[in-house]
Every structure is written in C-alpha cells, then in structure tokens.
Design an enzyme around this catalytic site. Structure first.
Site, PDB file in Angstrom:
ATOM      1  CG  HIS B  77      -1.583   1.283   1.533  1.00  0.00           C
ATOM      2  ND1 HIS B  77      -2.616   1.792   0.773  1.00  0.00           N
ATOM      3  CD2 HIS B  77      -1.362   2.189   2.512  1.00  0.00           C
ATOM      4  CE1 HIS B  77      -3.000   2.954   1.281  1.00  0.00           C
ATOM      5  NE2 HIS B  77      -2.253   3.227   2.338  1.00  0.00           N
ATOM      6  CG  ASP B 106       6.398  19.418 -25.556  1.00  0.00           C
ATOM      7  OD1 ASP B 106       6.646  18.916 -24.452  1.00  0.00           O
ATOM      8  OD2 ASP B 106       5.690  18.861 -26.413  1.00  0.00           O
ATOM      9  CD1 TRP B 142       6.675   2.777   4.290  1.00  0.00           C
ATOM     10  CD2 TRP B 142       7.970   3.654   2.689  1.00  0.00           C
ATOM     11  NE1 TRP B 142       7.016   4.038   4.664  1.00  0.00           N
ATOM     12  CE2 TRP B 142       7.812   4.609   3.701  1.00  0.00           C
ATOM     13  CE3 TRP B 142       8.744   3.992   1.572  1.00  0.00           C
ATOM     14  CZ2 TRP B 142       8.397   5.872   3.650  1.00  0.00           C
ATOM     15  CZ3 TRP B 142       9.330   5.256   1.527  1.00  0.00           C
ATOM     16  CH2 TRP B 142       9.159   6.175   2.553  1.00  0.00           C
ATOM     17  CB  SER B 169      10.431   6.852 -13.607  1.00  0.00           C
ATOM     18  OG  SER B 169       9.345   7.691 -13.862  1.00  0.00           O
ATOM     19  CB  SER B 170      10.971  10.294  -9.723  1.00  0.00           C
ATOM     20  OG  SER B 170      11.527   9.218  -9.085  1.00  0.00           O
ATOM     21  CG  HIS B 253      12.300  14.394   6.713  1.00  0.00           C
ATOM     22  ND1 HIS B 253      11.247  13.907   7.438  1.00  0.00           N
ATOM     23  CD2 HIS B 253      12.077  15.715   6.583  1.00  0.00           C
ATOM     24  CE1 HIS B 253      10.439  14.906   7.752  1.00  0.00           C
ATOM     25  NE2 HIS B 253      10.920  16.009   7.259  1.00  0.00           N
ATOM     26  CD  GLU B 255       9.606  10.136  -1.799  1.00  0.00           C
ATOM     27  OE1 GLU B 255      10.579  10.451  -2.501  1.00  0.00           O
ATOM     28  OE2 GLU B 255       8.493   9.851  -2.272  1.00  0.00           O
ATOM     29  CE1 TYR B 257       8.243  19.143   4.816  1.00  0.00           C
ATOM     30  CE2 TYR B 257      10.234  17.891   5.229  1.00  0.00           C
ATOM     31  CZ  TYR B 257       9.151  18.593   5.700  1.00  0.00           C
ATOM     32  OH  TYR B 257       8.966  18.738   7.037  1.00  0.00           O
ATOM     33  CB  SER B 268       0.185  28.928  -3.737  1.00  0.00           C
ATOM     34  OG  SER B 268       0.722  28.439  -2.537  1.00  0.00           O
ATOM     35  CG  HIS B 302      12.360  13.790  12.466  1.00  0.00           C
ATOM     36  ND1 HIS B 302      12.225  15.050  11.960  1.00  0.00           N
ATOM     37  CD2 HIS B 302      11.835  12.975  11.536  1.00  0.00           C
ATOM     38  CE1 HIS B 302      11.646  14.995  10.791  1.00  0.00           C
ATOM     39  NE2 HIS B 302      11.396  13.749  10.498  1.00  0.00           N
ATOM     40  CG  HIS B 303      11.797   9.635   9.881  1.00  0.00           C
ATOM     41  ND1 HIS B 303      10.478   9.545   9.514  1.00  0.00           N
ATOM     42  CD2 HIS B 303      12.268  10.759   9.291  1.00  0.00           C
ATOM     43  CE1 HIS B 303      10.178  10.559   8.712  1.00  0.00           C
ATOM     44  NE2 HIS B 303      11.247  11.315   8.575  1.00  0.00           N
ATOM     45  CB  THR B 328       5.284  24.457   7.714  1.00  0.00           C
ATOM     46  OG1 THR B 328       6.479  23.743   7.418  1.00  0.00           O
ATOM     47  CG2 THR B 328       4.107  23.711   7.130  1.00  0.00           C
ATOM     48  CE  LYS B 331       5.703  26.902   1.155  1.00  0.00           C
ATOM     49  NZ  LYS B 331       5.224  27.725   0.050  1.00  0.00           N
ATOM     50  NE  ARG B 450       3.867   2.499  10.987  1.00  0.00           N
ATOM     51  CZ  ARG B 450       4.771   3.137  10.230  1.00  0.00           C
ATOM     52  NH1 ARG B 450       5.736   3.821  10.792  1.00  0.00           N
ATOM     53  NH2 ARG B 450       4.708   3.104   8.922  1.00  0.00           N
TER      54      ARG B 450
END
Lengths: 194, 532
Positions: B77, B106, B142, B169-170, B253, B255, B257, B268, B302-303, B328, B331, B450
């Site tokens: 998932h 283009d 994951w 790809s990315s 991390h 990732e 963002y 925005s 922090h993870h 943040t 924003k 979890r």
C-alpha cells in the site's frame, strides 16, 4: 532556428550538470558508510570498544581509588546452534588495571561452524575508554561438531573515563560468520586459547 | 515517417494512431495525461490494499487474511501510493501545466519525457507481480529495514529493481522539469514571476535529484548484502543495520517534502482564484518552500529517535525538526491571509483547497508532537504515527491533487465537471476521511502498534469506527472517477478563463488547451496579468 540550437546547447549543458549531481548523490550514499563508521569511531557512540597492545596498556596509570563494575551479557543470534556464556556475571575493577575474564562457548550441531562475535558496550559514552588487549572477538572462531571451548578476554579501562560511570555492561553476540574471510582479523589478535 | 514529416511543417508532425500514439508521443499534454491516468489507477490499487487492511482491522482477531499477507498489504500500500500514485501524479500535473504556466511550447526534453513515463508500467509490473510469487510480496515495511527485509522471499530482487526503476523515472522527470523551467521560459517570465506551482516543483525536482540516488544506493547495498556477500548492514560482517536507517531516512525525509511541496503550489494557485485576491506574500512563499527543502536534509534522524542516539544527536534533530514549523507556518498564514476579506466562493476545487489547509495543519501539529524527542519515545511506531502521516498525505497531498484535478480539468477537457457531484464527493470524502484517521490518534496514544493484523480488545471500538470511515472514504473516490469520466465525455462548455478569478498564462489559452500551445511566446502583457 538559431535560437533552437542555442537552446539545445543550453539544455545539454544543464542536463549534463544535473546528471553529474545525480551521480554524485549516488556516490554520497556510499560515502555515508565510511563516514558513519568514522563518526562512530570518533564519538564512540556505536558501543564499539577499542583495542590496545599490551605495551600501550602498560602505560595507563592505575587509579586504585575508583571501582567500576563490569557486567557481561552474551547472546547467540537466531539460527546459530551454539551455547555461549560468561564464566563470571560481573567483575569489579580499578581503571588502568588489566583484567582477565573468560567465556565459554560450545557447538551443539553435528557439523563444524565458524562464528564471529560482535561486542557492544553500554553506556555508549564509556565505550571509547574501554579497550581490550585480547579478545575472541578479534578473530573468527571455528568450532568443530560438539566442540566446547573456554576463551579469554583481557581488558583495561582508561582512568579518564567520565566520573559518573561506575557500571558498564559488555555484551557479545555471536553470529554465524559470513562466508568471506576477513583479512584484518588475523593480524593483531593473540591466539584465542584456553 | 520521414516522408510524412517532409509534408508537414515542424508543428504538425505526423501522429501515430491508436496505441502507437501513446507509446511514441512526445507531447507534454499527452504524457501528462498518461501520468495522471496511471496515478489514478495506482491510487485505486493502493486503495484496495488499504481496504483489505481496514477490513482485517474491523474487529480484533484474525478474520480475513493471514498475518504475512496483511504485512504485504501495508508494505505494498505504501509503495504503491507513494511511488505509484502521488509522485507520478505530481509529474503529470507538471507535464501538463509547467509549459503552459511559463509560456513554453513543450518540455525541454520530450523524448526523455516519454521514456520517464513508460518506465513506470514496467516498474509497477515488477512490484505488483510479487503478489503472485512464492513467498509472497514484500512484507517488511516500505522502509525496507534490514535484517527483516532480507528475509523477503523471491520477491526481494523484484522489489529492489522496481525501486530502481521508479527512482530512474522520477529523476528523469525532475531533470526535464528543471531544464524546461531554466531554459524555456517565455521572454519576460522572470523567476520571481513564476507561478508558485512551478516554483514548488523546481524545488521538488532538486530534492528528487539529491535524495533518490541515495535511496538507489541504499537498496543496492541491500541487494549486494543479500546476494553478493557484502556486509553493509550485517553486524556479523562488521556492518550495522542501524546505518541503513540513517541512509534510508536521509532519502526518506526529503521524500516527504517531494510528496507535499507541489501540493503547496496547487493550494497557492487555487486559493487566490476563489478568494479573488492576489496571493498574500508571494516571495515569502518561495523562500519558505526553499527553507523547508533545505531543512529536510538535516532532520532525518527524527524518524529513528528510539535507535539509541546520543543526547546531543536527539537534541539537534529535535530542534531542527521543530524549526520546520516556522516556514510551514508562514505558508499556512499566507493562505489564510489570502482568504481574509476576499470575496470567496466555494466551488469544489476551493472546498478541497480549504480542507487541505485545515487538515494538513492538523497533520502538521501531530508532526510537531512527534518531533519532540521525549514524547516520540511513546508515539514511535504506534497508530499516532499512522494518523499523522495520513493527515499530511491523504488530506494533504491527495486532497490537493483532487483540488488541482477539479481546478484544471475544464482547461484539459474543455468541459465543466459536474459541480453537484464534485460537492458530494467533497463532503463525503471530508467527513469520512476524518472518521477514518482521527480515531487513529486515540488508538496510537493508547498504545496500539502499527503494522499488526490483530490487536488487544481495548482498541476494538475505535478500529471499527476507523474502518467504517475507511470504507466510506474508499467508496466516495468512485464519485471522483465518475466526475472525471463525465467531464471528459461532455458537459457545459468551459470558457478560456474558466474561473472568474483565474489569472495566469494557462487561462489565456482556449479550453480545451490546443495540442500545441505557445509555439509563439505569449505577449508580455499576459505574463504581467498573471502576476496581479
């Protein structure tokens, strides 16, 4: 038409730079491995203990006024059919005095296995002051089927160890040694013998 | 092909038809459409896995699936939603909108663009194929922590190569977007006139280029540890499994963002349109996004507060993490200030955008709580974490994707979507998503871990509530698909501007946007018009 070729050159240059950046970051991922090990070595936060020669150990001045309790913990990683225990639960030592302890290990399987012990010291802040002159963890340990063996560890605690540490725990975990031999293991470690 | 090309001028090259058109297209709108459809399909595949998870957790005990399969579902998932749904959707929007927003004909590298899309179906065939393999799909989470992930069966190399493909790809997409924005802007479109969606994507693209290769390195190390006798993460060989967590989160991390920054760009764009006011604090928005991106590289640990770090490390990572709340907060303040005293209307995109601001902020607050080291020791690996990242990813990233879809769909199809259906989709989703995820805060605070298929009976009530919310939320997304299909097939004709308060280059084009746009750069006046 001129502007498209100008743009093409600009694109090519930028893409080249970005690809270099990508390759550098891939390399950086690998560079993190030695960086991590150096960082842990310098700070001692990995619980990795040091190693000294007898001569170096002799230069430390004993501090008879302090006593530190050293406790021993042993583990065998899942899947390794070995017995492994310290012959003493703990010893009380003075910093700067070379101390010998012994561990017993045995192979329950009916075939030979090579093991590798990995040490760890808690609290982490004490690890850099804790050194060994002799340890079965310096080399891979082969045990024949059913073989029993008593192995020594000689350690010394640097008297500069922080004043608030009065108790440390040395733990060893035995793993089945990975297939490739490690060339560094044989150099300095004294022969593990009973 | 060359004969055909000779008969046409450069802008009207011969089109292949049928499947070949889509396989060989280099048109940014075609490729954008393929990305968006691909991500919608992945959203439903990943969503079905979530439904299985919520079904099993409906009651304590094991009812429907075995624990190994349950763990595969949580793992797959996450991988499908992150790499298959959200990331390709952002690239799809970027493909559609970046050239339109900066007045370019283009993307800078159209063939690379085609290639970076067509890697994805292969990557996800590899990944989803593992569901049918002996030993099952990856089930170690994951995050792929060793040594657990090394116990994955035959699926393991497929997992690693799928991650490599998604990464390639990315990165290709990111390079393309940077090249497009840096080299293809219309004359007069200076950097500080770029729409915020373009700005946040530029920053995202740099995050991708800096972080994805590190992930590629980490999974390559896993691969060599498993098959080629290296010991990067094996303690027996002198490696350290905790090191994987450091390397992984150095990617992981940034990732998060990557997943959320383009959402900031979409909010925005939408909020000023329906508040009929210019965006409050444009330049502070740009600097805040850049600041968030920079900070994202120095907060990874922090993870992993509970791995046994020295106090100094925990303090550093705590302070750096909490610092992210400042940009943040800037924003969120700016979005609220944009709405302040605006003449607001509440069409579906605006509803989703407002819900995004409110619910993303809730996710931000629980993130602050998790960032505080001492309390993280209690929250770590509980459902509180699950609630947190679903508030920022579902009601953050996904909500803003939905908002963006409703917002630009008339420009893409030339038809208005069904507003009644859109509003129904919004209200059903927003009520159910809170029923789904809010109780998970309570479960986590009460100590429910979890990634488990079964739980103590004390957690039964809120799990049932959460599952009901989950089923309703899952079903409401079918309304989204119905709305999109209806809008593609027909509906009220959309005007060029579509929305009364819409400003920006894409709204100067007719709806639907023609196949080729801005072959001639737009006049300076329309660039200035986008800036009002």
């Amino acid at each position: 038409m001129a502007s498209t070729s100008v743009q093409r050159t600009a694109n090519r240059k930028l893409v080249g730079q970005l690809l270099v950046l990508t390759a550098m970051m891939f390399g950086f991922g690998y560079a993190l491995v030695p960086l991590y090990n150096v960082f842990c070595e310098v700070t001692g936060i990995n619980g990795k203990t040091g190693r000294l020669s007898q001569v170096q150990a002799a230069t430390l001045v004993p501090d008879k006024a302090r006593e530190i309790t050293v406790e021993f913990v042993t583990n065998v990683n899942a899947g390794l059919p070995w017995n492994f225990r310290p012959l003493q639960d703990k010893v009380v030592v003075h910093p700067g005095v070379l101390t010998s302890v012994a561990f017993e290990m045995g192979n329950r399987a009916n075939y030979g296995i090579v093991g590798q012990a990995i040490p760890s010291l808690a609290p982490q802040t004490a690890a850099r002051y804790f050194s060994k002159t002799e340890c079965f963890c310096f080399a891979r340990q082969p045990l024949a089927a059913g073989e029993q063996k008593t192995v020594p560890v000689r350690f010394i605690i640097d008297p500069k160890i922080p004043a608030d540490v009065d108790r440390v725990t040395l733990s060893y975990t035995f793993f089945e040694a990975p297939p490739a031999p490690e060339p560094q293991a044989a150099v300095k470690g004294s022969a593990p013998n009973t | 092909m060359s004969e055909a090309a000779a008969h046409h001028d450069a802008h009207h090259e011969h089109h292949a038809t049928g499947m070949m058109r889509w396989l060989t297209t280099t048109n940014h709108k075609d490729i954008g459409t393929m990305y968006l459809i691909f991500s919608l399909i992945m959203f439903f595949i990943g969503g079905s896995m979530a439904m299985i998870i919520r079904l099993e957790l409906f009651q304590p005990g094991l009812q429907f699936v075995n624990p190994q399969f349950f763990n595969s579902m949580t793992t797959m998932h996450a991988l499908v939603m992150i790499f298959g749904a959200v990331m390709p959707a952002w690239t799809g929007f970027a493909n559609w909108l970046v050239p339109l927003m900066i007045g370019a004909p283009d993307m800078a590298l159209p063939r690379l663009n085609n290639w970076s899309f067509w890697i994805l179906p292969f990557a996800f065939s590899l990944l989803l194929g593992t569901l049918f393999m002996p030993g099952g799909a990856p089930a170690g989470g994951w995050t792929m922590y060793p040594p657990l992930v090394l116990q994955t069966g035959e699926a393991f190399p497929f997992l690693i190569f799928a991650v490599h493909f998604m990464g390639a790809s990315s990165i290709a997409g990111a390079i393309n977007i940077i090249a497009t924005v840096f080299n293809m802007r219309a004359p007069g479109m200076t950097l500080m006139k770029l729409p915020l969606f373009v700005w946040t994507w530029i920053i995202t693209a740099f995050l991708l280029i800096a972080s994805i290769p590190v992930l590629a390195g980490a999974v390559t190390m896993l691969l060599t540890d498993k098959f080629f006798g290296t010991s990067f993460f094996s303690a027996a060989g002198g490696g350290d499994p905790v090191m994987f967590q450091h390397i992984f989160w150095f990617f992981g991390h940034p990732e998060v963002y990557i997943l959320i920054l383009p959402a900031f760009g979409i909010a925005s764009a939408i909020i000023p349109t329906f508040a009929r006011k210019p965006l409050f604090g444009y330049s502070s928005m740009v600097y805040a996004a850049a600041a968030i991106a920079f900070l994202s590289f120095i907060v990874w640990a922090h993870h992993m507060f509970t791995v046994g770090m020295p106090l100094a490390g925990e303090l550093f990572f705590m302070y750096a993490t909490v610092l992210i709340a400042v940009p943040t907060g800037v924003k969120v303040f700016n979005w609220v200030a944009t709405m302040w005293q605006g003449s607001m209307t509440f069409e579906t995109p605006m509803l989703f955008a407002i819900a995004f601001v409110v619910l993303f902020t809730i996710g931000g607050f629980s993130g602050l709580m998790l960032g505080v080291t001492p309390v993280d020791f209690q929250y770590h690996d509980t459902y509180f974490v699950v609630a947190h990242f679903h508030y920022v990813l579902v009601t953050g990233a996904i909500y803003s994707l939905i908002a963006g879809t409703y917002f630009w769909l008339p420009k893409m199809t030339g038809h208005m979507y069904d507003e009644k259906l859109g509003k129904l989709h919004f209200w059903l989703s927003t009520i159910s998503v809170n029923v789904l995820f809010f109780p998970q805060h309570f479960l986590g605070l009460a100590g429910m871990p979890r990634r488990i298929p079964d739980y103590a009976v004390q957690f039964a009530d809120w799990n049932m509530v959460s599952s009901i919310g989950g089923f309703v939320f899952g079903a409401s997304q079918l309304l989204f698909v119905i709305g999109i299909v209806k809008c593609i097939r027909g509906g009220e004709k959309a005007t060029a501007q579509v929305w009364e308060g819409a400003h920006g280059l894409e709204w100067t084009l007719p709806s639907p946007a023609p196949y080729h746009t801005f072959s001639e750069p737009p006049p300076a006046a329309s660039i200035e018009g986008g800036m009002r």
